[in-house]
Design an enzyme around this catalytic site. Structure first.
Site, PDB file in Angstrom:
ATOM      1  N   LYS A  68     -67.981 -74.646  25.840  1.00  0.00           N
ATOM      2  CA  LYS A  68     -69.242 -74.845  24.834  1.00  0.00           C
ATOM      3  C   LYS A  68     -70.437 -74.919  25.891  1.00  0.00           C
ATOM      4  O   LYS A  68     -71.543 -74.370  25.315  1.00  0.00           O
ATOM      5  CB  LYS A  68     -68.945 -75.878  23.839  1.00  0.00           C
ATOM      6  CG  LYS A  68     -68.142 -75.559  22.654  1.00  0.00           C
ATOM      7  CD  LYS A  68     -67.979 -76.686  21.784  1.00  0.00           C
ATOM      8  CE  LYS A  68     -67.215 -76.296  20.452  1.00  0.00           C
ATOM      9  NZ  LYS A  68     -67.281 -77.250  19.507  1.00  0.00           N
ATOM     10  N   ASP A 104     -71.742 -75.990  14.670  1.00  0.00           N
ATOM     11  CA  ASP A 104     -71.153 -77.608  14.712  1.00  0.00           C
ATOM     12  C   ASP A 104     -71.983 -78.372  13.941  1.00  0.00           C
ATOM     13  O   ASP A 104     -71.792 -79.077  13.173  1.00  0.00           O
ATOM     14  CB  ASP A 104     -70.497 -77.970  15.897  1.00  0.00           C
ATOM     15  CG  ASP A 104     -69.523 -77.309  16.672  1.00  0.00           C
ATOM     16  OD1 ASP A 104     -68.649 -76.669  15.838  1.00  0.00           O
ATOM     17  OD2 ASP A 104     -69.569 -77.320  17.833  1.00  0.00           O
TER      18      ASP A 104
END
Ligand code: ATR
Length: 266
Positions: A68, A104
């Site tokens: 990420k 997210d």
């Protein structure tokens, strides 16, 4: 002309346990989208080459641990939220450029809103100061909540507190559930173990308690909260909502939450 099936994938290392394919495939089935969704295990050393050589074959890619942060340096354009969070979990094409964004944070927000629609002015304690914590902090700052952060390594909590202009809590003994409306675990404590980052008697019945860990769904953290009558939110809610957001980006259409929620439990 042959119409090619659209390809999607989730990349990570390891990737075996990712639930992304089953969530997205449920959406393809529901909306009759002709697409596939693969799990690809990509070693960190191969990430850059994969993006250069292989990403071209995909319409969109979900990015998971440990890529990420690394992927930030490898895309053409970064969405503002992902820039501030410092992590990308979704890749898509825009005018032949690879764009990285972060769903997210919206996932965390929507998960919380299932039990607390109005987050403005709510006092929130965030446990943990890793990558997941940054997304949750960003989301709740946008929602205008009043945030406090605690982390096992205090210096990391203090760094985040300074960066996001929120309160750092040095010692958990100085506070308890009564001081907060919402308490969120973003640490990995509870992942495949019966442990909690806070003492058993920490919670109050007025708390809304959210754990981003989803393996197991019922963590000790949530179980302790339930035992005093607090409201709890399990980790599947965040996973499903962040995937719904990806679905919207990739297909330009909304999918009902229940479709992915059901697929999570299959
Ligand atoms: P993620 O990207 O999932 O947030 P991470 O960046 O590795 O993962 O962060 C893990 C978080 O869990 C950190 O806040 C870590 O605390 P430290 O900064 O002190 O390492 C926290 N964590 C992991 N194991 C822990 C434990 N046994 N007790 C308390 N916190 C723990």
């Amino acid at each position: 002309m042959m119409i090619m099936k659209k390809k999607f994938a989730v990349i990570g290392y390891p990737i075996k346990h990712s639930k992304s394919p089953q969530l997205h495939e449920a959406g393809f089935l529901e909306l009759e989208i002709d697409a596939s969704f693969e799990k690809l295990e990509i070693h960190p050393d191969d990430l850059s080459a994969w993006l250069t050589d292989e990403f071209i074959n995909y319409a969109g890619v979900a990015v998971t641990i440990p890529h990420k942060e690394a992927v930030m340096k490898l895309v053409d354009k970064i969405a503002p939220a992902a820039e501030k969070i410092g992590a990308i979990n979704t890749l898509y094409w825009e005018n032949e450029q690879i764009v990285g964004t972060n769903t997210d944070c919206i996932g965390a927000l929507k998960a919380l809103q299932t039990e607390c629609p109005e987050l403005s002015e709510k006092k929130v304690l965030i446990l943990g100061a890793g990558g997941a914590s940054r997304g949750v902090i960003f989301a709740l700052k946008t929602a205008n909540s009043k945030l406090s952060i605690w982390n096992r390594t205090t210096s990391k909590a203090e760094q985040l507190a300074e960066e996001f202009e929120i309160e750092a809590i040095k010692d958990l003994k100085a506070v308890d559930g009564e001081d907060f409306d919402i308490i969120i675990n973003t640490t990995s404590v509870g992942l495949k173990e019966w442990e909690s980052p806070v003492p058993e008697d920490f919670f109050s019945s007025r708390n809304i308690v959210f754990d981003i860990v989803y393996d197991p769904l019922e963590t000790k953290f949530l179980s302790d909260a339930e035992n005093v009558g607090a409201t709890t939110i399990t980790g599947d809610k965040m996973l499903v909502h962040q995937a719904l957001e990806q679905f919207k980006i990739w297909h330009g259409t909304e999918l009902e939450m229940e479709i992915m929620e059901q697929a999570f439990f299959e």
